[in-house]
Scaffold this motif. Structure first.
Motif, PDB file in Angstrom:
ATOM      1  N   GLY A  33       1.012  -1.274  -0.036  1.00  0.00           N
ATOM      2  CA  GLY A  33       0.073   0.066   0.028  1.00  0.00           C
ATOM      3  C   GLY A  33       0.949   1.150  -0.083  1.00  0.00           C
ATOM      4  O   GLY A  33       2.201   1.101   0.118  1.00  0.00           O
ATOM      5  N   PRO A  34       0.318   2.350  -0.039  1.00  0.00           N
ATOM      6  CA  PRO A  34       0.986   3.534  -0.015  1.00  0.00           C
ATOM      7  C   PRO A  34       1.645   4.118   1.230  1.00  0.00           C
ATOM      8  O   PRO A  34       1.163   3.226   2.264  1.00  0.00           O
ATOM      9  CB  PRO A  34       0.163   4.850  -0.324  1.00  0.00           C
ATOM     10  N   LYS A  35       2.738   4.766   1.393  1.00  0.00           N
ATOM     11  CA  LYS A  35       3.301   5.345   2.261  1.00  0.00           C
ATOM     12  C   LYS A  35       2.301   6.191   3.252  1.00  0.00           C
ATOM     13  O   LYS A  35       1.824   7.036   2.593  1.00  0.00           O
ATOM     14  CB  LYS A  35       4.585   6.125   2.234  1.00  0.00           C
ATOM     15  N   GLY A  36       2.433   5.812   4.533  1.00  0.00           N
ATOM     16  CA  GLY A  36       1.332   6.738   5.369  1.00  0.00           C
ATOM     17  C   GLY A  36       1.879   7.528   6.434  1.00  0.00           C
ATOM     18  O   GLY A  36       3.215   7.285   6.754  1.00  0.00           O
ATOM     19  N   LEU A  37       1.210   8.194   7.033  1.00  0.00           N
ATOM     20  CA  LEU A  37       1.664   9.101   8.110  1.00  0.00           C
ATOM     21  C   LEU A  37       1.463   8.460   9.446  1.00  0.00           C
ATOM     22  O   LEU A  37       0.649   7.609   9.559  1.00  0.00           O
ATOM     23  CB  LEU A  37       0.917  10.711   8.152  1.00  0.00           C
ATOM     24  N   PRO A  38       2.136   8.798  10.554  1.00  0.00           N
ATOM     25  CA  PRO A  38       2.174   7.847  11.749  1.00  0.00           C
ATOM     26  C   PRO A  38       0.803   8.007  12.213  1.00  0.00           C
ATOM     27  O   PRO A  38       0.284   6.736  12.612  1.00  0.00           O
ATOM     28  CB  PRO A  38       3.222   8.635  12.598  1.00  0.00           C
ATOM     29  N   PHE A  40      -2.238   9.925  11.062  1.00  0.00           N
ATOM     30  CA  PHE A  40      -3.340   9.899  10.415  1.00  0.00           C
ATOM     31  C   PHE A  40      -3.459   8.967   9.006  1.00  0.00           C
ATOM     32  O   PHE A  40      -4.494   8.660   8.561  1.00  0.00           O
ATOM     33  CB  PHE A  40      -3.047  11.296   9.561  1.00  0.00           C
ATOM     34  N   GLY A  41      -2.429   7.957   9.322  1.00  0.00           N
ATOM     35  CA  GLY A  41      -2.472   6.987   8.109  1.00  0.00           C
ATOM     36  C   GLY A  41      -2.403   7.503   6.836  1.00  0.00           C
ATOM     37  O   GLY A  41      -1.356   8.325   6.487  1.00  0.00           O
ATOM     38  N   HIS A  42      -3.315   7.260   6.007  1.00  0.00           N
ATOM     39  CA  HIS A  42      -3.469   7.436   4.584  1.00  0.00           C
ATOM     40  C   HIS A  42      -4.707   8.402   4.114  1.00  0.00           C
ATOM     41  O   HIS A  42      -4.924   8.542   3.208  1.00  0.00           O
ATOM     42  CB  HIS A  42      -3.780   6.089   3.646  1.00  0.00           C
ATOM     43  N   LEU A  43      -5.137   9.050   5.459  1.00  0.00           N
ATOM     44  CA  LEU A  43      -6.162   9.984   4.987  1.00  0.00           C
ATOM     45  C   LEU A  43      -5.731  11.138   4.278  1.00  0.00           C
ATOM     46  O   LEU A  43      -6.577  11.776   3.621  1.00  0.00           O
ATOM     47  CB  LEU A  43      -6.621  10.529   6.592  1.00  0.00           C
ATOM     48  N   HIS A  44      -4.456  11.494   4.488  1.00  0.00           N
ATOM     49  CA  HIS A  44      -4.021  12.717   3.781  1.00  0.00           C
ATOM     50  C   HIS A  44      -3.917  12.329   1.944  1.00  0.00           C
ATOM     51  O   HIS A  44      -4.006  13.417   1.167  1.00  0.00           O
ATOM     52  CB  HIS A  44      -2.766  13.058   3.919  1.00  0.00           C
ATOM     53  N   LEU A  45      -4.397  11.094   1.660  1.00  0.00           N
ATOM     54  CA  LEU A  45      -4.168  10.794   0.212  1.00  0.00           C
ATOM     55  C   LEU A  45      -5.729  10.788  -0.223  1.00  0.00           C
ATOM     56  O   LEU A  45      -5.983  10.670  -1.476  1.00  0.00           O
ATOM     57  CB  LEU A  45      -3.495   9.331   0.104  1.00  0.00           C
ATOM     58  N   GLY A  47      -9.424  12.459  -0.641  1.00  0.00           N
ATOM     59  CA  GLY A  47     -10.295  13.724  -0.880  1.00  0.00           C
ATOM     60  C   GLY A  47     -11.618  13.656  -0.834  1.00  0.00           C
ATOM     61  O   GLY A  47     -12.238  12.609  -0.269  1.00  0.00           O
ATOM     62  N   LYS A  48     -12.350  14.382  -1.531  1.00  0.00           N
ATOM     63  CA  LYS A  48     -13.818  14.434  -1.540  1.00  0.00           C
ATOM     64  C   LYS A  48     -14.353  13.350  -2.456  1.00  0.00           C
ATOM     65  O   LYS A  48     -15.294  12.717  -2.031  1.00  0.00           O
ATOM     66  CB  LYS A  48     -14.305  15.911  -2.210  1.00  0.00           C
ATOM     67  N   ASP A  49     -13.607  12.989  -3.549  1.00  0.00           N
ATOM     68  CA  ASP A  49     -14.031  11.847  -4.386  1.00  0.00           C
ATOM     69  C   ASP A  49     -13.251  10.615  -3.833  1.00  0.00           C
ATOM     70  O   ASP A  49     -12.356  10.077  -4.696  1.00  0.00           O
ATOM     71  CB  ASP A  49     -14.127  12.093  -5.675  1.00  0.00           C
ATOM     72  N   LEU A  50     -13.711   9.849  -2.657  1.00  0.00           N
ATOM     73  CA  LEU A  50     -13.125   8.816  -2.224  1.00  0.00           C
ATOM     74  C   LEU A  50     -12.950   7.607  -3.186  1.00  0.00           C
ATOM     75  O   LEU A  50     -11.959   7.168  -3.461  1.00  0.00           O
ATOM     76  CB  LEU A  50     -13.863   7.995  -0.983  1.00  0.00           C
ATOM     77  N   HIS A  51     -13.867   7.277  -4.215  1.00  0.00           N
ATOM     78  CA  HIS A  51     -13.985   6.077  -5.192  1.00  0.00           C
ATOM     79  C   HIS A  51     -12.914   6.324  -6.162  1.00  0.00           C
ATOM     80  O   HIS A  51     -12.033   5.581  -6.451  1.00  0.00           O
ATOM     81  CB  HIS A  51     -15.102   5.716  -5.612  1.00  0.00           C
ATOM     82  N   GLN A  52     -12.674   7.786  -6.836  1.00  0.00           N
ATOM     83  CA  GLN A  52     -11.706   8.123  -7.603  1.00  0.00           C
ATOM     84  C   GLN A  52     -10.299   7.948  -6.950  1.00  0.00           C
ATOM     85  O   GLN A  52      -9.181   7.661  -7.716  1.00  0.00           O
ATOM     86  CB  GLN A  52     -11.938   9.554  -8.154  1.00  0.00           C
ATOM     87  N   VAL A  67      -4.493   0.142   3.419  1.00  0.00           N
ATOM     88  CA  VAL A  67      -4.506   1.417   3.845  1.00  0.00           C
ATOM     89  C   VAL A  67      -5.026   1.734   5.356  1.00  0.00           C
ATOM     90  O   VAL A  67      -5.518   0.629   5.881  1.00  0.00           O
ATOM     91  CB  VAL A  67      -5.504   2.344   2.914  1.00  0.00           C
ATOM     92  N   ARG A  68      -4.564   2.550   6.091  1.00  0.00           N
ATOM     93  CA  ARG A  68      -4.816   3.057   7.280  1.00  0.00           C
ATOM     94  C   ARG A  68      -5.700   4.217   7.270  1.00  0.00           C
ATOM     95  O   ARG A  68      -5.168   5.218   6.873  1.00  0.00           O
ATOM     96  CB  ARG A  68      -3.667   3.201   8.058  1.00  0.00           C
ATOM     97  N   LEU A  69      -6.868   4.122   7.742  1.00  0.00           N
ATOM     98  CA  LEU A  69      -7.748   5.298   7.790  1.00  0.00           C
ATOM     99  C   LEU A  69      -7.801   5.658   9.235  1.00  0.00           C
ATOM    100  O   LEU A  69      -8.417   5.309  10.218  1.00  0.00           O
ATOM    101  CB  LEU A  69      -9.329   4.810   7.607  1.00  0.00           C
ATOM    102  N   GLY A  70      -6.754   6.672   9.656  1.00  0.00           N
ATOM    103  CA  GLY A  70      -6.460   7.086  10.902  1.00  0.00           C
ATOM    104  C   GLY A  70      -5.742   6.083  11.580  1.00  0.00           C
ATOM    105  O   GLY A  70      -4.609   5.737  10.879  1.00  0.00           O
ATOM    106  N   LEU A  71      -6.187   5.269  12.696  1.00  0.00           N
ATOM    107  CA  LEU A  71      -5.361   4.089  13.038  1.00  0.00           C
ATOM    108  C   LEU A  71      -6.077   2.880  12.660  1.00  0.00           C
ATOM    109  O   LEU A  71      -5.638   1.925  13.362  1.00  0.00           O
ATOM    110  CB  LEU A  71      -5.541   4.359  14.789  1.00  0.00           C
TER     111      LEU A  71
END
Length: 112
Positions: A33-38, A40-45, A47-52, A67-71
């Motif tokens: 998966g993508p590189k995440g933040l400690p 926030f996980g991958h929430l920064h990746l 946006g508004k259109d989640l499916h896209q 992916v990590r959605l927060g923790l």
């Protein structure tokens, strides 16, 4: 006093940042998966259109990705073939999950 709080916050963030990469044995069980933040996980990746956004990530990381959605860890399956393989492989785990009260309330409300 503010210096102590700031120092504590910085040390806590550094511990969180270095704990996950060092815990390699736990991380091996998840798909790429993508590189995440400690924290926030991958929430920064996302946006508004989640499916896209998930579709763009799937182009880079494959049809099954972690992916990590927060923790909260999550496995995203973005193709029908991958979903079929995933569900056939892990059907015993999905079937043994406990029943949630919220789902029964939703079903009851839908019948009315």
């Amino acid at each position: 006093m503010d210096f102590i709080w700031a120092t504590t916050l910085i040390v806590g963030l550094l511990v969180c940042a270095f704990y996950e990469p060092l815990n390699i044995q736990k991380r091996k069980r998840f798909p790429p998966g993508p590189k995440g933040l400690p924290i926030f996980g991958h929430l920064h990746l996302l946006g508004k259109d989640l499916h896209q956004d998930l579709q763009k990530l799937a182009k880079n990381h494959g049809p099954i990705m972690y992916v990590r959605l927060g923790l909260v860890p999550a496995i995203v399956v973005s193709s029908a073939d991958a979903a079929e393989k995933f569900l056939k492989t892990y059907d015993h785990i999905i079937a043994s999950r406990p029943h949630h009260e919220a789902s029964s309330i939703w079903v009851m409300a839908r019948r009315i």
